[in-house]
Design a protein around this motif. Structure first.
Motif, PDB file in Angstrom:
ATOM      1  N   THR A 145       0.893  -1.320  -0.191  1.00 10.48           N
ATOM      2  CA  THR A 145      -0.321  -0.256  -0.330  1.00 10.48           C
ATOM      3  C   THR A 145       0.451   1.241  -0.051  1.00 10.48           C
ATOM      4  O   THR A 145       0.192   1.962  -0.834  1.00 10.48           O
ATOM      5  CB  THR A 145      -0.888  -0.305   1.222  1.00 10.48           C
ATOM      6  N   GLY A 146       1.738   1.236   0.379  1.00 13.54           N
ATOM      7  CA  GLY A 146       2.787   2.624   0.746  1.00 13.54           C
ATOM      8  C   GLY A 146       3.770   2.848  -0.852  1.00 13.54           C
ATOM      9  O   GLY A 146       3.559   2.698  -1.984  1.00 13.54           O
ATOM     10  N   THR A 147       4.500   4.250   0.241  1.00 13.18           N
ATOM     11  CA  THR A 147       5.243   4.632  -1.399  1.00 13.18           C
ATOM     12  C   THR A 147       6.908   3.676  -1.303  1.00 13.18           C
ATOM     13  O   THR A 147       7.342   4.471  -0.916  1.00 13.18           O
ATOM     14  CB  THR A 147       5.943   6.009  -0.227  1.00 13.18           C
ATOM     15  N   TYR A 148       6.106   2.512  -2.270  1.00 12.08           N
ATOM     16  CA  TYR A 148       7.219   1.451  -2.693  1.00 12.08           C
ATOM     17  C   TYR A 148       8.392   2.486  -3.346  1.00 12.08           C
ATOM     18  O   TYR A 148       7.775   2.466  -4.110  1.00 12.08           O
ATOM     19  CB  TYR A 148       6.885   0.165  -3.380  1.00 12.08           C
ATOM     20  N   PRO A 149       9.346   2.079  -3.365  1.00  6.30           N
ATOM     21  CA  PRO A 149      10.496   1.505  -3.047  1.00  6.30           C
ATOM     22  C   PRO A 149      10.808   1.565  -1.033  1.00  6.30           C
ATOM     23  O   PRO A 149      11.654   0.744  -0.908  1.00  6.30           O
ATOM     24  CB  PRO A 149      11.678   0.848  -3.245  1.00  6.30           C
ATOM     25  N   GLY A 186      -1.114  21.814 -13.398  1.00 10.07           N
ATOM     26  CA  GLY A 186      -2.471  22.866 -12.820  1.00 10.07           C
ATOM     27  C   GLY A 186      -3.615  21.566 -13.013  1.00 10.07           C
ATOM     28  O   GLY A 186      -4.547  22.643 -12.818  1.00 10.07           O
ATOM     29  N   HIS A 187      -3.492  20.918 -12.889  1.00 11.64           N
ATOM     30  CA  HIS A 187      -4.245  19.851 -11.937  1.00 11.64           C
ATOM     31  C   HIS A 187      -4.618  19.508 -10.302  1.00 11.64           C
ATOM     32  O   HIS A 187      -3.590  19.586 -10.214  1.00 11.64           O
ATOM     33  CB  HIS A 187      -4.620  18.175 -12.822  1.00 11.64           C
ATOM     34  N   LEU A 188      -5.860  19.331  -9.492  1.00 11.37           N
ATOM     35  CA  LEU A 188      -5.755  19.358  -8.347  1.00 11.37           C
ATOM     36  C   LEU A 188      -6.382  17.960  -8.675  1.00 11.37           C
ATOM     37  O   LEU A 188      -7.113  16.587  -8.890  1.00 11.37           O
ATOM     38  CB  LEU A 188      -6.843  20.435  -8.263  1.00 11.37           C
ATOM     39  N   LEU A 189      -5.512  17.148  -7.051  1.00 11.53           N
ATOM     40  CA  LEU A 189      -5.895  16.016  -7.335  1.00 11.53           C
ATOM     41  C   LEU A 189      -6.276  15.806  -5.750  1.00 11.53           C
ATOM     42  O   LEU A 189      -5.383  15.893  -4.834  1.00 11.53           O
ATOM     43  CB  LEU A 189      -4.225  14.935  -7.013  1.00 11.53           C
ATOM     44  N   ARG A 190      -7.501  15.090  -5.105  1.00  8.12           N
ATOM     45  CA  ARG A 190      -7.946  15.421  -4.094  1.00  8.12           C
ATOM     46  C   ARG A 190      -7.730  13.770  -3.605  1.00  8.12           C
ATOM     47  O   ARG A 190      -7.265  13.463  -2.155  1.00  8.12           O
ATOM     48  CB  ARG A 190      -8.802  14.737  -4.357  1.00  8.12           C
ATOM     49  N   ASP A 191      -7.503  12.639  -4.880  1.00  8.37           N
ATOM     50  CA  ASP A 191      -7.168  11.536  -3.896  1.00  8.37           C
ATOM     51  C   ASP A 191      -5.280  11.412  -4.021  1.00  8.37           C
ATOM     52  O   ASP A 191      -5.589  11.210  -5.352  1.00  8.37           O
ATOM     53  CB  ASP A 191      -7.997  10.104  -3.816  1.00  8.37           C
ATOM     54  N   PHE A 192      -4.995  10.033  -3.126  1.00  5.44           N
ATOM     55  CA  PHE A 192      -3.225   9.725  -3.117  1.00  5.44           C
ATOM     56  C   PHE A 192      -3.472   9.155  -4.638  1.00  5.44           C
ATOM     57  O   PHE A 192      -4.014   8.040  -4.860  1.00  5.44           O
ATOM     58  CB  PHE A 192      -3.060   9.184  -1.945  1.00  5.44           C
ATOM     59  N   PRO A 193      -2.240   9.410  -5.393  1.00  3.77           N
ATOM     60  CA  PRO A 193      -2.295   8.931  -6.847  1.00  3.77           C
ATOM     61  C   PRO A 193      -1.503   8.004  -6.454  1.00  3.77           C
ATOM     62  O   PRO A 193      -0.086   7.661  -6.692  1.00  3.77           O
ATOM     63  CB  PRO A 193      -1.272  10.278  -6.912  1.00  3.77           C
ATOM     64  N   ALA A 194      -1.528   6.472  -5.478  1.00  3.21           N
ATOM     65  CA  ALA A 194      -0.883   5.042  -5.269  1.00  3.21           C
ATOM     66  C   ALA A 194      -0.843   3.874  -6.408  1.00  3.21           C
ATOM     67  O   ALA A 194      -0.032   3.525  -6.166  1.00  3.21           O
ATOM     68  CB  ALA A 194      -1.932   4.629  -4.450  1.00  3.21           C
ATOM     69  N   GLY A 195      -1.278   4.627  -8.175  1.00 10.79           N
ATOM     70  CA  GLY A 195      -1.433   3.634  -9.130  1.00 10.79           C
ATOM     71  C   GLY A 195      -0.643   3.066  -9.197  1.00 10.79           C
ATOM     72  O   GLY A 195      -0.120   2.661  -9.523  1.00 10.79           O
ATOM     73  N   ASP A 196       0.811   4.502  -9.000  1.00  9.88           N
ATOM     74  CA  ASP A 196       2.304   4.196  -9.832  1.00  9.88           C
ATOM     75  C   ASP A 196       3.056   5.848  -8.654  1.00  9.88           C
ATOM     76  O   ASP A 196       2.455   6.740  -8.477  1.00  9.88           O
ATOM     77  CB  ASP A 196       2.132   4.222 -11.143  1.00  9.88           C
TER      78      ASP A 196
END
Ligand code: IMO
Ligand code: MG
Length: 449
Positions: free
Chosen positions: A231-235, A350-360
């Motif tokens: 789930t975390g900020t691998y590696p 220029g984009h706002l991200l409300r959700d943590f970008p965990a996909g990559d």
């Protein structure tokens, strides 16, 4: 009664120990489900400070059964030292049981932790150096030594005879280090195995029995959501599963038996070791938080990186752990700033991200925090007795954290002592968490996000 998991929402050191200790006073069983001596949990009771690395904080309650479950990586040397120190301070440790399936951190794991970090040079993770990563590597490679092996000298010898030549090949051929001698290693482990063997058992059966009997059970998380290997900020993570799901994997208690999941979050955010940290403050504000919060590692003494609270991460933790409540800590440390900031979103290109970008993990590159500024509150809140007596700005901050998380705040902490814990006025006392309906937040407020 019921089963309550306590997890860290960010990168560790959220003061999970304090909240586990509070719940532990009403708990029949406290279980550590993962991690090893890389954890450092500080608990203050009256004028006594206890620093735990392995033993569950529940040990401070003489009636509580404490389990160190399957998912843990146990260093027998550190464990025996911790037990001796507790006994010397008058804390009974007879109620502790160790899983036969828990893995053993050995000398070569600690050596390899240091050698691998040195070899990584600038890309080093900044591990705690306790050998925990290499121990879990062996677990996955099926070359690990488990507590059941340590407790059985013949089996330990057979396992090490099989594994040590491979470890020595790595030590000598890759790292140019000295090989380990099998007999010397067995000699070192023999007294530790003899000492710990009576405690080694099937903790999964004990945990399941307790849950089935409706006992009050606390699962003590170590590390935190963003350090989880998946789930975390691998590696830049640890090698185990600190998330709430890890409480099931690590103990043998099934997901259908978990009633409440509490996320512990500091009023600000810290991280120790390398890796991304969007809200890190590299100026005197970060320095102020570090000094006031004594933000130096319990395990390694390293200065922790400090920054404003990141609620993008908090919402991610709420989602991935299924948080039913949050405990907000260290409000006293954040006191004295004229204004405080909360990160509500990230912005990128220029984009706002409300959700943590965990996909990559590379999606985090270039993410800048978007802050909301709120009035600060004065220092000296450590002796406030009721939540409603907190300065209005501190109450408003807690409410805003709750809104941004979408999870109700069940406790707020204004200092390390047990009595420095405040329950919001419409929330039940902490022990009511054990009888809360499964998966449903306690109290009347379920904040909209
Ligand atoms: P508690 O339970 C904070 C971090 C290390 C490093 C990374 C990998 O006190 O919250 P490891 O030694 O696990 O291989 O190191 O994980 N780390 C922690 N940071 N609190 C902890 O535990 C941690 N346990 C591991 O700093 O970045
Ligand atoms: Mg810690």
């Amino acid at each position: 009664m019921g089963a309550v998991v306590v997890v860290g929402t960010h990168w560790g050191d959220e003061a999970k120990g304090k909240f586990v200790d509070l719940l532990g006073q009403d708990a029949d069983v406290v279980i550590r489900y993962g991690g090893g001596p890389n954890a450092g949990h500080t608990v203050v009771v009256d004028d006594q400070t206890y620093k735990f690395h392995l033993v569950p904080c529940g040990i401070l309650n003489p009636k509580t059964l404490c389990l160190m479950a399957d998912g843990m990586a146990l260093d027998p040397e550190i464990l025996v030292k911790e037990l001796d120190e507790l006994e010397a301070r008058g804390i009974r440790t007879a109620n502790l049981r160790l899983s036969a399936n828990a893995h053993v951190v050995l000398t070569y794991h600690k050596q390899l932790d240091a050698l691998e970090e040195a070899a990584k040079g600038e890309r080093a993770l900044g591990t705690t150096g306790r050998g925990v990563g290499p121990c879990y590597v062996d677990k996955a490679a099926r070359t690990g030594i488990r507590m059941g092996d340590l407790a059985n000298p013949q089996r330990l010898k057979e396992r090490l005879e099989a594994v040590l030549p491979q470890k020595n090949a790595v030590l000598t051929k890759i790292y140019d280090a000295a090989p380990l001698d099998l007999n010397a290693l067995l000699e070192q482990l023999r007294p530790l195995g003899e000492r710990l063997a009576p405690l080694v058992t099937d903790t999964s059966a004990l945990a399941s029995e307790a849950v089935a009997a409706g006992k009050a059970v606390v699962f003590e998380g170590a590390q935190a959501t963003m350090l989880d290997i998946d789930t975390g900020t691998y590696p830049y993570v640890t090698s185990s599963h600190p998330v709430a799901g890890g409480a099931c994997i690590g103990t043998g208690v099934p997901p259908t038996k978990i009633d409440q999941v509490l996320g512990v979050v500091k009023a600000y955010t810290t991280r120790v070791g390398a890796g991304t940290f969007p809200t890190e403050l590299l100026d005197e504000r970060g320095e102020r938080i570090r000094e006031r919060g004594h933000e130096y590692g319990t395990t390694t003494g390293r200065p922790r990186r400090c920054g404003w609270l990141d609620t993008v991460v908090l919402r991610f933790a709420a989602r991935t752990n299924g948080l039913t409540g949050i405990c907000v800590g260290h409000l006293d440390v954040l006191a004295g700033f004229p204004t405080v900031s909360i990160c509500t979103m990230y912005q990128k290109n220029g984009h706002l991200l409300r959700d943590f970008p965990a996909g990559d993990v590379s999606l985090l590159d270039g993410c800048e925090p978007v802050y909301e500024e709120m009035p600060g509150w004065p220092e000296g809140i450590g002796n406030v007795a009721r939540f409603e007596e907190l300065p209005p700005a501190a109450q408003a901050y807690v409410r805003r954290v709750e809104e941004l998380a979408g999870v109700p705040v069940v406790m707020a902490s204004i200092g390390p002592r047990r009595d420095q814990t405040l329950v919001p006025p419409d929330m039940p006392p902490p022990r009511a968490l054990f009888s809360a309906p499964r998966g449903v937040p306690v109290g009347p407020r379920v904040p909209a996000r």
